[in-house]
Each structure stands twice: as structure tokens, then as C-alpha cells.
Design a protein around this motif. Structure first.
Motif, PDB file in Angstrom:
ATOM      1  N   GLY A  28      -7.421   2.688  -3.110  1.00 25.73           N
ATOM      2  CA  GLY A  28      -7.284   1.294  -2.717  1.00 25.73           C
ATOM      3  C   GLY A  28      -6.992   0.346  -3.860  1.00 25.73           C
ATOM      4  N   ALA A  65       0.831  -1.200   0.000  1.00 27.28           N
ATOM      5  CA  ALA A  65       0.000   0.000   0.000  1.00 27.28           C
ATOM      6  C   ALA A  65       0.871   1.257   0.000  1.00 27.28           C
ATOM      7  N   ALA A 101      -1.800  -0.853  -3.794  1.00 31.51           N
ATOM      8  CA  ALA A 101      -2.999  -0.299  -3.154  1.00 31.51           C
ATOM      9  C   ALA A 101      -2.795   1.204  -3.002  1.00 31.51           C
TER      10      ALA A 101
END
Length: 267
Positions: A249, A204, A225
């Protein structure tokens, strides 16, 4: 008479340890000396992205003006920027007049730190400094040489990319000098990853990612992400508030096309 051994030993340890390193700092290149307008634009940036710009350190760059302003005008601008929510900490290096102005204002002169964030020669000044959502804007770690100079530093043949195996946590910064950067895990909120080449993130992205830091417009950003506070390529940036929520996301890539930052889901 006391022997030399009777004298107390001198303490040569410094009271403070000074280090010079990569510094995350914004560069405001003034193109029109309109204090009210500049302050309003900055206040809008702070309002739209307070985590990035509230109380951010800013270098004020008068290199875009035909002449260096007088001290009274410069002080008015500094006061306006402080009221807008940022902290002007220095003037960008420039002419001898600029050096004299820095002395009058009691501010240091700072030259380049690491990156090239000037807009291309064909970019309109108004578009570069507009404060509207999703606008292209130059964000700077510092003042820098012209784009042609930045591109004149080719990567050495076979130069390997930098691999970051552990998470980049809030307050940390990783910089890949003259090469790509690969982060095998996550980039946390408040963290910053920078590369002169492309940035690859296999987890992420919640902090900031800046690719093409020396002006390479072909550099890209990839992540698994997307929750980025900010992404930038060759100085063109967008903050999370400017990005469609359907991309949040998702695995995305970020690239520059016709001087416009593009973000799309990776298929």
C-alpha cells in the motif's frame, strides 16, 4: 441452364479470426533434468503465488542442458509439471534435436515473443532456479536472444515514453516497446504492464509490472500504492508473498542492485 446470378454467393468469411500478439507466457529453462525436483519447485511456485502460476502456460526450454533429453524423459517432465499445476504448451526453439523432440511430443516450438529474461552469465544456476521465498528467478514471456544482443538495440534518440491514460483492467496488457511506460491511473489485479525501459504508475499497482524487458538492468518501477502481484526488472522478480507487508500500500520504487531486486518506500 441457370444464369451465373442464380448460384449462391460464396461465404469467404473465416470461421475463426487468428491474430498474433504479445503473449504472457512463462519460460522454464531446465538446468538439471531431475523431474521430481523440477516438479517440486514448480509446485512450490504455484502454492506461493496461485494467482500467477496456477494453470499458467509454460514453455519448456532445454537449452541449459548439455544434450537434448529423449522423448520418455521429456514426457515425464511434462507430466510432472502438469501435476504441479502448470500447463506446458511448447518447447523453446533450439537445435535440430530439439525440433525432432517437439514433433515426438506433439508440441510446437516457440521462439522469442518480446522479452529477455535470461539470468546474467555470472548468476549461479541454483540461485536462478531456487524456489525459496524472495529468491531471484527468471520469469519469461518467452525464450530470447543473449543479453548482449538484447542490449544492442538502443532506444532511438528522443523516443517518447508511452502514456496510458485509462486504467489497465484485469486481463489487459500494455507494452511499451523500447521506451518507458507511464500509467496515469491504476493497474488492476490480473493486468500486466511491461516496458523495455522504466515503468511509472501514478495510482495503485495491483497487477504485474515488468521493467527492463529487453535486459536493461538500470530500469526501475515506481508506483503510488504498492499491491503488486509481481514486479520484475530484467527478468529478476518477486511476488507479493515475498515482499515485506510494511511495503504493501506504500509508494515505492523497485530497482536492481548487484543482481538483487530491491524495493523501498519513496520518501
Amino acid at each position: 441452364m441457370a444464369s451465373p446470378s442464380a448460384h449462391p454467393a460464396h461465404d469467404y468469411e473465416p470461421a475463426g479470426e487468428l491474430k498474433i500478439g504479445q503473449v504472457g507466457i512463462a519460460n522454464l529453462r531446465v538446468r538439471t533434468l531431475d523431474v521430481a525436483r523440477l516438479a517440486a519447485e514448480m509446485a512450490d511456485r504455484v502454492k506461493r503465488a496461485p494467482k500467477l502460476f496456477a494453470r499458467a502456460a509454460v514453455i519448456v526450454d532445454f537449452g541449459g542442458l548439455a544434450a537434448t533429453p529423449d522423448a520418455a524423459s521429456a514426457r515425464a517432465l511434462l507430466d510432472g509439471l502438469r501435476e504441479a499445476g502448470v500447463l506446458p504448451v511448447a518447447l523453446a526453439w533450439g537445435s535440430s534435436d530439439n525440433e525432432k523432440l517437439s514433433v515426438e511430443l506433439g508440441l510446437p516450438l516457440l521462439a522469442k515473443f518480446r522479452a529477455q529474461y535470461e539470468p546474467t552469465a555470472g548468476a549461479a544456476a541454483g540461485a536462478a532456479e531456487a524456489a525459496t521465498p524472495a529468491a531471484r528467478q527468471p520469469v519469461a514471456a518467452s525464450t530470447a536472444p543473449a543479453k548482449a544482443e538484447a542490449k544492442a538495440r538502443p532506444a532511438p534518440a528522443g523516443q517518447p515514453g508511452l502514456i496510458q491514460a485509462t486504467p489497465v483492467r484485469s486481463g489487459q496488457q500494455v507494452y511499451a516497446d523500447n521506451r518507458d511506460l507511464t500509467v496515469l491511473t491504476t493497474v488492476g489485479a490480473g493486468a500486466e504492464v511491461i516496458a523495455d525501459g522504466s515503468v511509472h504508475i501514478y495510482g495503485a499497482l495491483r497487477g504485474r509490472a515488468l521493467a527492463g524487458a529487453q535486459g536493461d538492468e538500470k530500469a526501475r518501477i515506481f508506483c503510488r500504492a504498492f499491491h503488486a502481484e509481481l514486479v520484475a526488472i530484467a527478468g529478476n522478480y518477486k511476488v507479493l508473498e515475498d515482499i515485506p507487508k510494511e511495503l504493501h500500500g506504500k509508494p515505492v520504487q523497485v530497482w536492481l542492485e548487484n543482481e538483487e531486486l530491491k524495493i523501498a518506500v519513496l520518501e
